[in-house]
Design a protein around this motif. Structure first.
Motif, short mmCIF file in Angstrom:
data_model
loop_
_atom_site.label_atom_id
_atom_site.label_comp_id
_atom_site.label_asym_id
_atom_site.label_seq_id
_atom_site.Cartn_x
_atom_site.Cartn_y
_atom_site.Cartn_z
N ALA A 128 9.31 -7.47 -5.02
CA ALA A 128 8.47 -6.38 -4.07
C ALA A 128 8.00 -5.45 -4.79
N ARG A 129 9.07 -4.31 -4.50
CA ARG A 129 8.73 -2.99 -5.27
C ARG A 129 10.07 -2.69 -5.99
N GLY A 130 9.71 -2.00 -7.13
CA GLY A 130 11.01 -1.50 -7.62
C GLY A 130 11.97 -0.51 -7.07
N PRO A 131 11.14 0.32 -6.21
CA PRO A 131 12.33 1.22 -5.36
C PRO A 131 13.07 0.52 -4.31
N PRO A 160 9.59 3.91 4.16
CA PRO A 160 10.95 4.83 4.03
C PRO A 160 12.21 3.88 4.33
N GLU A 161 12.34 2.86 5.08
CA GLU A 161 13.29 2.06 5.49
C GLU A 161 13.95 1.18 4.24
N THR A 162 13.13 0.59 3.56
CA THR A 162 13.36 -0.18 2.74
C THR A 162 13.46 0.41 1.22
N TYR A 179 0.77 -1.24 0.08
CA TYR A 179 -0.18 0.13 0.09
C TYR A 179 0.92 1.19 -0.04
N ASP A 180 2.05 1.37 -0.79
CA ASP A 180 2.94 2.44 -0.74
C ASP A 180 2.62 3.34 -1.71
#
Ligand SMILES: O=CC(=O)O
Length: 330
Positions: free
Chosen positions: A237-240, A213-215, A79-80
């Motif tokens: 997971a997620r690109g960023p 923010p941590e990952t 839910y980013d």
């Protein structure tokens, strides 16, 4: 009492639509095409609820345009795309769809691992190109998955499901997580490692953390440099979570053996992204949870979350239940 209004800006399975329609008036955009920002702003104007896929961002501008909004139901486990602190301040409950996509996404993460290790995609392209001139001992040789060391970064539901698969391949299982998971250690024989140690030891580093923010950019040039030159990075997971420029650089310089990616810093990935030109990179279009059954289960879960929350109850998958208290104090 009038029925709540729910804005659904992209097509959802009938099973989920019916649940919403029983309880709410739906403003529906019956297409999978991306929603232009101005349509989102117009759509939320009189909405009590919003049911979205994670491509729609809910930021301050959307909230400012949505004076009645009480619930945002995300059809995704991540839910980013939601500004949770801003939602909570407004007393808006956010929900996600954990659980129903765990095994499906773990299958895909493992498929990425298998595909990059055994050069499945590259070999398929080779055969289809008509260049194959017969069996050769060194043709498309890869590396063994069976017996190798997997390093799972993010030992949540999906991470543990990947580790269960890895056990079937007799892999040594290392994991890194914010907090240790004694149950995974006991049940799966997984060994906890600080991130740097995991990166140094694993043959396959598999990213399965939420984006927080941590990952963000957890894996950058320094971390890639710690990996073995014959190790692979898998991002489901997620690109960023990965510094993509650093990854491109590491691949160009042969500092790691390859990467298998389902997600990117920018989606859709730009056609001129160098990753798309590399034979030792598998690139999928963010399809971790993409099976028919799971996509229906996700949307049904999201619809149930919405209906429950609009009825004033704490929905099963509230990610910010404290928002309800904020609302109660208003
Ligand atoms: O990426 C998909 C999800 O978060 O469910």
């Amino acid at each position: 009492m009038s029925r709540p209004k729910v804005y659904v800006p992209n097509a959802i399975p009938d099973e989920a639509y019916r649940i919403l329609a029983e309880h709410c008036d739906i403003r529906y955009r019956d297409t999978e095409d991306p929603v232009p920002d101005d349509e989102v702003l117009a759509g939320v104007r009189d909405a009590d609820g919003l049911v979205i896929y994670s491509r729609v961002k809910v930021n301050q501008a959307v909230l400012d345009a949505a004076p009645r909004l009480r619930v945002v139901s995300n059809i995704a486990v991540g839910y980013d795309n939601l500004d949770i602190p801003a939602l909570t301040r407004r007393g808006i409950v956010a929900t996600n769809t954990p659980g129903v996509l765990t095994e499906t996404t773990a299958d895909l993460a493992f498929a990425l691992l298998m595909a990059i290790a055994r050069r499945v995609v590259e070999a398929d392209r080779y055969v289809k190109s008509g260049r194959w001139d017969g069996w050769r001992p060194s043709l498309m040789v890869g590396r063994d998955v069976y017996g190798a060391t997997i390093g799972v970064v993010g030992m949540g539901r999906i991470g543990q499901a990947v580790a269960r698969r890895a056990r079937g391949f007799d892999m040594r299982i290392l994991y890194h997580n914010r907090s240790r998971n004694p149950q995974a250690e006991e049940a799966l024989g997984a060994e906890y490692r600080p991130l740097d140690d995991l990166l140094r030891e694993a043959d396959f580093v598999v990213l399965l953390t939420p984006l927080t923010p941590e990952t963000t950019r957890l894996i950058g040039a320094r971390e890639l440099a710690l990996m073995k030159p014959d190790a692979y990075l898998i991002n489901a997971a997620r690109g960023p979570v990965v510094d993509e420029s650093a990854l491109i650089e590491a691949l160009r310089e042969g500092r790691i053996a390859g990467a298998a990616l389902d997600v990117y810093e920018q989606e859709p990935v730009a056609p001129d992204n160098p990753l798309l030109q590399m034979d030792n990179v598998v690139t999928l279009p963010h399809i971790g949870s993409a099976t028919k059954a799971t996509r229906i289960a996700m949307a049904v879960t999201a619809a149930r979350n919405m209906v429950t929350a609009l009825a004033g109850e704490v929905p099963p998958n509230a990610v910010n239940p404290e928002a309800i208290r904020t609302r109660a104090q208003d």
